[in-house]
Design an enzyme around this catalytic site. Sequence first.
Site, PDB file in Angstrom:
ATOM      1  CG  ASN A  91     -38.995  21.101 -17.437  1.00  0.00           C
ATOM      2  OD1 ASN A  91     -38.379  20.048 -17.530  1.00  0.00           O
ATOM      3  ND2 ASN A  91     -38.897  21.886 -16.389  1.00  0.00           N
ATOM      4  NE  ARG A 224     -31.347  19.132 -12.847  1.00  0.00           N
ATOM      5  CZ  ARG A 224     -32.681  19.126 -12.788  1.00  0.00           C
ATOM      6  NH1 ARG A 224     -33.317  20.123 -12.188  1.00  0.00           N
ATOM      7  NH2 ARG A 224     -33.363  18.137 -13.317  1.00  0.00           N
TER       8      ARG A 224
END
Length: 661
Positions: A91, A224
């Site tokens: 990020n 994920r």
Amino acid sequence: MKLHFIYIITILSLNIQAQVLDKSWRAIIYQKEDAWFGSREAQDIADNVLLYQRDIGGWPKNVQIHKKLSDKEKRHLLKLKKETNNITIDNGATTQEMLFLSKMYRQVPNIKYKTAFLQGLNYILEAQYDHGGWPQFYPLRSGYYSHITYNDDAMVNVLKLLKELKDDTGFYAIKPSGETLQKVNKAFEKGIDCILKTQYVQNGVLTGWCAQYDEHTLLPAKARSYELPSLSGKESAQIVLLLMSIENPSPAIKDAIIHAVEWFERVKITGKNIKHVYANGKRVDKKLISDNNASPLWARFMELDNNKPFFCDRDGIKKETLAEIGQERKVGYAWYTREPQEVLDKYALWNLKNSKSKTRDLNEEYNITVAKDGTGDFVNIQDAIYASKAFPYQRVIIHIKNGVYQEKVHVFDWNTKVSFMGESREKTIIRFNDFFKKMDLGRNSTFHTSTVLVEGNDFIAKNLTIENTAGEVGQAIALSVNANRCYFENCALIGFQDTLYCTGEGYKHYFKNCYIEGSTDFIFGEATVLFQNCIIHSKANSYITAASTPKDQLFGFVFINCSLTASTGVSEVYLGRPWRMYAKTVFIGCEMKNHIKPEGWHNWSNKDAETSTFYAEYKCIGEGYKPDDRVPWSHQLNTSDVEIYTVEHILGTEFTQDLKP
């Protein structure tokens, strides 16, 4: 009065600070006003940046670092200095804080900013794997956090920073030592090598990249629960843009870029758009809707074996459509992207700059071979044209081997007597994706969209496909012919609106045994053109031809023994409409399927055109040939009328004597 003035200044000061503090941390870093980084406010924020940095050199993610800290919070951050958990490049973390410190140092050259920046750089260098990849978190954490991470451009952000430093561009105000720069250069090279090694091979062909790879096997890996192994439209785009920024790229880098661009073309989604649904100011739904005017989309996740998009909820079960997953993941995740469009927009210039590489000396100047695999004289068609003689005394034959040539091709008016001899129509493919809105050059943008533009007289093309892959986005030409005496045999011309443009007053073109497909006005222009034994395929309910024949020109478009076909569901197609008042179009002995409308012809809402055009047919066959139902201002020819419709009469003896290459 004085107190009132002080009050106003105080309020204004608070508002200015609020404007900054209301911004996200990322927005502050990338704001354009460089002078602001010399302000007291910026220095206060810089102190926060230094507090958040761990001794190992990196920063945590998703922290609004610019927010004012209490004394208690500052003491807590000091206690965390030796902690190594949650330090990451994900990020934008670490790379964006380093950029902030560089901007600070440029305005306020305090050694503490430089020291912190170099600590961050050392952290990045230390975190790199031996094979060149970077994990999402370092020190390493178990699970997907240790995978090679392209997701959200983590690794690309690091490589961009290293590239600016090694190239000494001046983008960063802080320059590392010579010894560190050597490490930076080596790290960058290893990173690019990792990118090349992980480009996914699908059925023997290079494609794009996955979001993450196993750090040991370098195979696609899961992150994920809803981020399964897959090809990624988003992450692949930024990887290719990074590769395209490299000066003097190696053959391996060029090959990676070319194949990735071809893959982007294959997997783009046209005619669709994303619609966000709101309720009470909150986004509550996201839908994929039909929109023929929308720019292309790419799926975030695609199947590794066939590029089919898929979607996932937190249960990790693949779904075929966005509508099948729950509201939380549907709204809270970016399932589509338009980032690859930037790659496609920049590719032509990159290709022009970097692909002019002969594979060997040109021994025979009148016989040139182009081959994507490097076994010819050139790897790109345009380079072969650049090398061709101007106004040659004999024909220049460019042999094009099987392959997909992703390029705009221009045969200039001084490149006369050029032949494109493809190895096969099915596998020798020239394609590009320019269209009207993309060109954005005013009302005549259509004429700049051609995949192949021919302006050299006496041009010949055989056994190849020319395609405009822009899709249903309006005017997008595959082939433009603005030259005299041009011959096409066993070629496929593929597009939607405006596929084939044949122009030039008095110019003559000949298409034999060709396949031409499109939607609206997909054969148009002012030239005299003979189509013989061709398949003319309509992809939409619209118009086949839009001739603009000059007033005193004897012939316009003539179709002899052609077959008119259509895609499933297409049932209302006109033979033509007049782009200009004196349009001439004739169909002789053609087979017309039932998609042709009974009235046959359209006046383009211009009543006067009914008396000035010449639209005619003769002894056609098929369910679509209904001469009794045609518009009354069209013509059905008789035997004596068609005597002039021979190759020699239409094209002239000078043309027909030089058809062989």
